[in-house]
Design an enzyme around this catalytic site. Structure first.
Site, mmCIF file in Angstrom:
data_model
loop_
_atom_site.group_PDB
_atom_site.id
_atom_site.type_symbol
_atom_site.label_atom_id
_atom_site.label_comp_id
_atom_site.label_asym_id
_atom_site.label_seq_id
_atom_site.Cartn_x
_atom_site.Cartn_y
_atom_site.Cartn_z
ATOM 1 N N GLU A 1 -11.143 -0.639 3.942
ATOM 2 C CA GLU A 1 -10.089 -1.649 4.023
ATOM 3 C C GLU A 1 -9.116 -1.326 5.154
ATOM 4 O O GLU A 1 -8.844 -0.166 5.454
ATOM 5 C CB GLU A 1 -9.356 -1.733 2.683
ATOM 6 C CG GLU A 1 -10.291 -2.271 1.615
ATOM 7 C CD GLU A 1 -9.647 -2.503 0.262
ATOM 8 O OE1 GLU A 1 -10.067 -3.451 -0.416
ATOM 9 O OE2 GLU A 1 -8.742 -1.758 -0.134
ATOM 10 N N CYS B 1 -2.620 -0.680 9.461
ATOM 11 C CA CYS B 1 -2.902 0.535 8.695
ATOM 12 C C CYS B 1 -4.423 0.726 8.691
ATOM 13 O O CYS B 1 -5.169 -0.096 8.161
ATOM 14 C CB CYS B 1 -2.349 0.346 7.284
ATOM 15 S SG CYS B 1 -2.620 1.749 6.216
ATOM 16 N N CYS C 1 -12.218 9.314 0.047
ATOM 17 C CA CYS C 1 -11.429 10.484 0.469
ATOM 18 C C CYS C 1 -11.810 11.671 -0.409
ATOM 19 O O CYS C 1 -11.962 11.523 -1.622
ATOM 20 C CB CYS C 1 -9.932 10.188 0.321
ATOM 21 S SG CYS C 1 -8.891 11.525 0.952
ATOM 22 N N CYS D 1 -5.911 13.496 -4.407
ATOM 23 C CA CYS D 1 -4.496 13.396 -4.778
ATOM 24 C C CYS D 1 -4.417 12.560 -6.059
ATOM 25 O O CYS D 1 -5.051 11.510 -6.177
ATOM 26 C CB CYS D 1 -3.669 12.757 -3.662
ATOM 27 S SG CYS D 1 -3.678 13.752 -2.165
ATOM 28 N N CYS E 1 -3.507 8.568 -6.265
ATOM 29 C CA CYS E 1 -4.033 7.689 -5.217
ATOM 30 C C CYS E 1 -5.352 7.041 -5.636
ATOM 31 O O CYS E 1 -6.287 7.732 -6.066
ATOM 32 C CB CYS E 1 -4.237 8.505 -3.940
ATOM 33 S SG CYS E 1 -4.885 7.514 -2.581
ATOM 34 N N CYS F 1 0.375 1.031 -0.243
ATOM 35 C CA CYS F 1 0.000 2.455 -0.098
ATOM 36 C C CYS F 1 -0.752 2.943 -1.328
ATOM 37 O O CYS F 1 -0.299 2.737 -2.452
ATOM 38 C CB CYS F 1 1.235 3.349 0.004
ATOM 39 S SG CYS F 1 2.306 2.956 1.349
HETATM 40 N N1 SAH Z 1 -4.742 11.095 3.554
HETATM 41 C C1 SAH Z 1 -3.611 10.795 4.391
HETATM 42 C C2 SAH Z 1 -3.577 9.326 4.794
HETATM 43 C C3 SAH Z 1 -3.271 8.376 3.657
HETATM 44 S S1 SAH Z 1 -1.685 7.736 3.913
HETATM 45 C C4 SAH Z 1 -2.337 11.237 3.708
HETATM 46 O O1 SAH Z 1 -2.401 11.621 2.551
HETATM 47 O O2 SAH Z 1 -1.293 11.248 4.336
HETATM 48 C C5 SAH Z 1 -1.351 6.900 2.466
HETATM 49 C C6 SAH Z 1 0.011 7.283 1.897
HETATM 50 O O3 SAH Z 1 0.193 6.597 0.646
HETATM 51 C C7 SAH Z 1 0.095 8.757 1.594
HETATM 52 O O4 SAH Z 1 1.382 9.237 1.787
HETATM 53 C C8 SAH Z 1 -0.262 8.755 0.145
HETATM 54 O O5 SAH Z 1 0.124 9.936 -0.480
HETATM 55 C C9 SAH Z 1 0.484 7.554 -0.359
HETATM 56 N N2 SAH Z 1 -0.024 7.060 -1.642
HETATM 57 C C10 SAH Z 1 -1.212 7.313 -2.205
HETATM 58 N N3 SAH Z 1 -1.317 6.703 -3.396
HETATM 59 C C11 SAH Z 1 -0.162 6.034 -3.587
HETATM 60 C C12 SAH Z 1 0.314 5.188 -4.616
HETATM 61 N N4 SAH Z 1 -0.431 4.896 -5.688
HETATM 62 N N5 SAH Z 1 1.532 4.656 -4.471
HETATM 63 C C13 SAH Z 1 2.280 4.915 -3.368
HETATM 64 N N6 SAH Z 1 1.877 5.696 -2.359
HETATM 65 C C14 SAH Z 1 0.663 6.262 -2.461
#
Ligand code: SAH
Length: 364
Positions: free
Chosen positions: A94, A107, A114, A118, A121, A341
């Site tokens: 996406e 974005c 991934c 985390c 996410c 995000c």
């Molecule tokens: N893997 C990289 C790129 C992804 S950026 C990284 O972790 O930085 C996407 C951003 O959204 C990251 O800061 C991630 O931690 C955040 N994110 C992930 N899941 C989320 C959620 N459910 N709600 C808000 N932010 C989230």
């Protein structure tokens, strides 16, 4: 076309120069081709009228220009657009365009799924399938520019790219850097270094490598200022703890003190949103040119977290601002189409995703 046609969409400037040398053409052809492909969005060799006919025929027989294919487009009530792109027979990714008054941010994804796991996410919950190629990464910019009908005058124009889609960009280092070089090349997308941001969950060796090869704007997904908590929320922290991450950040801005690092902090109710942790964030970032983006947690099916209340987020923010740290609460965009995000999932073909992702973590 020959069965092993070179995909010119996969080549950055260096790659195109090598290719030209191989077929006995001058380097000048590289900038011509870059312009046709990336500035004008042309992939039909016949339309590249400033190239000789014989060269065009040669390109048509030995090469192709192939980018992912759009399989679905969704537009949010707030103008955010999300594209689902097929990258192979089983996998889709996406890409999200977020229009604002004064800019348009794209974005971009770097991996199918991934491997980092985390906890909050949605992409992580999909597991991991593979890295994206250069063409699949820059192809997201190419397709978005085409779909937006990009011209210098429209407000639906890509002015910024953030590597914040699916995947951990530093785990696909070479392809991500090649694609970012194309984003910044003046014969391609001509974005300034500051307008291209790479976000990482904290792959420390990758941060040093990026500093030395392609120092774009850096964002760090911090989410917790103490190892005990970050080990759980962002498991790559077990391998590269906070101190080593902050050292890497210091060295990243060391060579260019005008640079600033963005720290992202997802607000999880009763998990990482206390005033005490806000004070720990302040301590941690002391002396670093840093700004903080607080991200209200975006829920998804099966998530075990809730978003902090508006008041808690405001209090957390005030604590940081009091200490002189520029802190903004990121506006949630595109959540009605699951484009916010952490909500990007695409389609990741991987039955053993969870197992493999755990194996990956062990070998990072
Ligand atoms: N893997 C990289 C790129 C992804 S950026 C990284 O972790 O930085 C996407 C951003 O959204 C990251 O800061 C991630 O931690 C955040 N994110 C992930 N899941 C989320 C959620 N459910 N709600 C808000 N932010 C989230």
């Amino acid at each position: 076309m020959s069965p092993v046609a070179t995909n010119l969409g996969d080549l950055d400037v260096k790659g195109l120069n090598v290719f030209m040398a191989k077929i006995g053409e001058s380097r000048f052809r590289t900038s011509q081709l870059l312009k046709w492909i990336h500035q004008f969005g042309i992939v039909d060799f016949d339309a590249m009228t400033n190239l000789s006919k014989s060269f065009r025929q040669r390109l048509a027989s030995d090469t192709e220009i192939r980018f992912p294919e759009i399989v679905d487009t969704q537009e949010s009530t707030d103008g955010t657009i999300k594209w689902l792109l097929r990258v192979d027979s089983g996998n889709s990714i996406e890409t999200v365009f977020i229009p604002e008054n004064d800019r348009g941010t794209l974005c971009v994804s770097s991996q199918v799924g991934c491997p980092l796991d985390c906890q909050f996410c949605a992409t992580a919950k999909q597991g991991f399938n593979r890295n994206l190629s250069v063409g699949e990464i820059i192809g997201q910019v190419w397709l978005a520019a085409r779909e937006l009908g990009q011209t210098p005058k429209t407000n639906r124009r890509i002015t910024n790219v953030v590597m914040m889609g699916m995947g951990e960009p530093l785990l696909n280092f070479d392809n991500v850097v090649s694609a970012m070089e194309l984003m910044m090349d003046d014969h391609a997308y001509n974005l300034a270094r500051k307008k291209v941001t790479l976000s990482t969950a904290g792959h420390v060796p990758g941060i040093y490598r990026l500093r030395d090869t392609c120092p774009v704007s850096l964002a760090i997904s911090l989410h917790a200022p103490i190892d005990e908590l970050r080990d759980v929320l962002v498991p790559i922290n077990r391998k590269y703890p906070i101190d080593s991450l902050i050292d890497a950040c210091r060295s990243y801005v060391g060579s260019n003190p005008h640079d600033q690092i963005t720290f992202e902090y997802v607000m999880l109710k009763d998990v990482n949103d206390s005033q005490a942790l806000a004070r720990d964030v302040v301590k941690l970032l002391r002396g670093l040119p840093a700004k903080v983006n607080l991200i209200p947690f975006n829920p998804f099916d099966g998530a075990n977290y809730e978003c902090s209340s508006r008041e808690t987020i405001d209090e957390f923010r005030r604590e940081l601002v009091k200490a002189g740290i520029v802190t903004i609460t990121r506006k949630t965009r595109g959540d009605d189409i699951d484009a916010a995000c952490g909500q990007l999932v695409g389609k990741v073909l991987s039955k053993s995703a969870r197992r493999r992702s755990q194996h990956k973590m062990a070998t990072l």
